[in-house]
Scaffold this motif. Structure first.
Motif, PDB file in Angstrom:
ATOM      1  N   ALA A  58      20.422  50.855  74.168  1.00  0.00           N
ATOM      2  CA  ALA A  58      21.722  52.023  75.382  1.00  0.00           C
ATOM      3  C   ALA A  58      21.653  53.090  74.960  1.00  0.00           C
ATOM      4  O   ALA A  58      22.317  53.888  73.506  1.00  0.00           O
ATOM      5  CB  ALA A  58      22.524  50.757  75.439  1.00  0.00           C
ATOM      6  N   SER A  59      22.232  54.478  75.309  1.00  0.00           N
ATOM      7  CA  SER A  59      22.200  55.754  75.366  1.00  0.00           C
ATOM      8  C   SER A  59      23.542  56.134  74.700  1.00  0.00           C
ATOM      9  O   SER A  59      24.085  55.125  76.066  1.00  0.00           O
ATOM     10  CB  SER A  59      22.221  56.577  76.238  1.00  0.00           C
ATOM     11  OG  SER A  59      22.188  57.527  76.200  1.00  0.00           O
ATOM     12  N   VAL A  85      27.138  57.656  74.732  1.00  0.00           N
ATOM     13  CA  VAL A  85      28.108  59.018  74.885  1.00  0.00           C
ATOM     14  C   VAL A  85      29.430  58.692  73.828  1.00  0.00           C
ATOM     15  O   VAL A  85      30.226  57.891  74.334  1.00  0.00           O
ATOM     16  CB  VAL A  85      28.201  59.324  75.770  1.00  0.00           C
ATOM     17  CG1 VAL A  85      29.519  61.077  75.840  1.00  0.00           C
ATOM     18  CG2 VAL A  85      27.337  59.535  76.459  1.00  0.00           C
ATOM     19  N   SER A 108      28.233  58.588  86.853  1.00  0.00           N
ATOM     20  CA  SER A 108      27.215  59.280  85.265  1.00  0.00           C
ATOM     21  C   SER A 108      27.395  58.119  84.856  1.00  0.00           C
ATOM     22  O   SER A 108      26.477  58.445  83.267  1.00  0.00           O
ATOM     23  CB  SER A 108      27.386  60.132  84.908  1.00  0.00           C
ATOM     24  OG  SER A 108      28.457  60.586  84.362  1.00  0.00           O
ATOM     25  N   PHE A 109      27.848  56.839  84.728  1.00  0.00           N
ATOM     26  CA  PHE A 109      28.077  56.012  83.152  1.00  0.00           C
ATOM     27  C   PHE A 109      27.693  54.110  84.107  1.00  0.00           C
ATOM     28  O   PHE A 109      28.710  54.407  84.529  1.00  0.00           O
ATOM     29  CB  PHE A 109      28.667  55.653  83.007  1.00  0.00           C
ATOM     30  CG  PHE A 109      28.895  57.108  81.505  1.00  0.00           C
ATOM     31  CD1 PHE A 109      28.441  56.898  80.877  1.00  0.00           C
ATOM     32  CD2 PHE A 109      29.963  58.402  82.478  1.00  0.00           C
ATOM     33  CE1 PHE A 109      28.339  58.635  79.909  1.00  0.00           C
ATOM     34  CE2 PHE A 109      29.396  59.321  81.234  1.00  0.00           C
ATOM     35  CZ  PHE A 109      29.257  59.522  79.822  1.00  0.00           C
ATOM     36  N   ASP A 110      26.786  53.566  83.060  1.00  0.00           N
ATOM     37  CA  ASP A 110      26.542  51.609  83.651  1.00  0.00           C
ATOM     38  C   ASP A 110      27.993  51.763  83.089  1.00  0.00           C
ATOM     39  O   ASP A 110      27.353  50.337  83.615  1.00  0.00           O
ATOM     40  CB  ASP A 110      25.654  51.730  83.140  1.00  0.00           C
ATOM     41  CG  ASP A 110      24.164  52.005  83.609  1.00  0.00           C
ATOM     42  OD1 ASP A 110      24.436  52.218  85.051  1.00  0.00           O
ATOM     43  OD2 ASP A 110      23.546  53.207  82.449  1.00  0.00           O
ATOM     44  N   GLU A 116      20.602  51.871  79.582  1.00  0.00           N
ATOM     45  CA  GLU A 116      21.708  52.379  80.090  1.00  0.00           C
ATOM     46  C   GLU A 116      22.810  53.954  79.778  1.00  0.00           C
ATOM     47  O   GLU A 116      22.096  53.297  78.501  1.00  0.00           O
ATOM     48  CB  GLU A 116      22.671  50.983  80.464  1.00  0.00           C
ATOM     49  CG  GLU A 116      22.446  49.179  81.079  1.00  0.00           C
ATOM     50  CD  GLU A 116      24.263  48.591  81.313  1.00  0.00           C
ATOM     51  OE1 GLU A 116      23.992  48.185  82.410  1.00  0.00           O
ATOM     52  OE2 GLU A 116      24.199  48.651  80.198  1.00  0.00           O
ATOM     53  N   ARG A 117      23.322  54.032  80.244  1.00  0.00           N
ATOM     54  CA  ARG A 117      23.832  55.323  79.629  1.00  0.00           C
ATOM     55  C   ARG A 117      25.634  54.810  79.546  1.00  0.00           C
ATOM     56  O   ARG A 117      26.468  53.983  80.632  1.00  0.00           O
ATOM     57  CB  ARG A 117      24.077  56.316  80.327  1.00  0.00           C
ATOM     58  CG  ARG A 117      25.116  57.479  79.862  1.00  0.00           C
ATOM     59  CD  ARG A 117      24.207  58.765  80.591  1.00  0.00           C
ATOM     60  NE  ARG A 117      24.250  60.198  79.696  1.00  0.00           N
ATOM     61  CZ  ARG A 117      24.789  60.601  80.463  1.00  0.00           C
ATOM     62  NH1 ARG A 117      25.899  60.301  81.201  1.00  0.00           N
ATOM     63  NH2 ARG A 117      26.141  61.736  79.527  1.00  0.00           N
ATOM     64  N   ASN A 177      20.593  56.630  69.592  1.00  0.00           N
ATOM     65  CA  ASN A 177      20.869  57.527  70.980  1.00  0.00           C
ATOM     66  C   ASN A 177      21.744  57.550  70.985  1.00  0.00           C
ATOM     67  O   ASN A 177      22.664  56.364  71.524  1.00  0.00           O
ATOM     68  CB  ASN A 177      20.005  56.012  71.422  1.00  0.00           C
ATOM     69  CG  ASN A 177      20.409  54.578  70.882  1.00  0.00           C
ATOM     70  OD1 ASN A 177      20.648  54.617  69.593  1.00  0.00           O
ATOM     71  ND2 ASN A 177      20.193  53.233  71.566  1.00  0.00           N
TER      72      ASN A 177
END
Length: 238
Positions: free
Chosen positions: A74-75, A77, A115-117, A53-54, A98
């Motif tokens: 998960a990735s 940000v 763009s994000f889960d 997931e992001r 990550n």
């Protein structure tokens, strides 16, 4: 500049957090009387990150919560509008593979639609000058079915707890801040922002107004903190 005011001018708030970045995590642990790790664990569990997931962590500060999420595989940000916080975060979390840091305004996120889960923010929404706009931005960047988790100070529903918390905030917290923070006057603003923040039900209404569905919340530490969750509705099938 030593502190911001409740007008929440982004440049003032960013500068204030730059000043407290070095000791921010330590001060939070002291002021929460050891509850900060418990709140972070509850938030991570609510987000339920999984490998692949992001996830966007807004107002991530030094990345303590982001690192907790990254342990899942998960990735992550980590976004924050304070360059000072990001600098400290990149240094402290350099060992996390990550996790990336991005300077960003919560009301104007530099990310593509859907763009994000999952999107999360911990103890930062009340510092945004337009929290309703931020909630709409979170919806924009989340995928259909994507999750939102907001962990924020709130209002204890029980009168006795509320009164005790008020005494702690006005009389005990300022003394602890002087002992642990690099900028004790900045925490005057943070305390005032907690008092001015709406209650659990009002925040839930804001989240619904922004377009999120399945909105719910639960209190942590008798309502001193509230954990709100929601899901981005899938597009209607015609």
């Amino acid at each position: 500049m030593s502190r911001a005011d409740l007008g929440k001018d982004p440049s003032q708030v960013s500068a204030m957090f730059d000043q407290v970045a070095a000791r921010y995590d330590r001060t939070n642990n002291v002021l929460s009387v050891g509850n900060a790790p418990l709140w972070r664990a509850a938030t991570t569990k609510a987000i339920h990150p999984v490998p692949g997931e992001r996830i966007l962590d807004v107002a991530a500060g030094t990345g303590t919560s982001s690192a907790s999420l990254a342990r899942s595989g998960a990735s992550i940000v980590a976004a924050d509008f304070s360059p000072g916080m990001i600098e400290v975060g990149r240094r402290r979390q350099a060992h996390v593979p990550n996790l990336v840091f991005v300077e960003a305004d919560a009301t104007k996120l530099p990310f593509d639609d859907e763009s994000f889960d999952a999107v999360t923010i911990s103890f930062g929404l009340r510092n945004v000058n337009d929290p309703k706009a931020a909630l709409r931005e979170f919806l924009r960047v989340a995928k259909p079915g994507g999750r939102l988790v907001v962990c924020e100070f709130s209002h204890p529903p029980r009168g006795l707890v509320r009164k005790g918390y008020g005494v702690y905030s006005k009389h005990v917290m300022p003394r602890l801040v002087k002992l642990s923070s690099s900028n004790d006057t900045a925490y005057d603003y943070l305390n005032e922002s907690i008092e001015a923040w709406p209650d659990q039900r009002t925040l839930a209404a804001w989240i619904r107004e922004a377009g999120w569905g399945e909105v719910e919340w639960r209190d942590l530490t008798l309502g001193v903190v509230a954990l709100h969750r929601a899901v981005k509705p899938a597009p209607a099938v015609e």
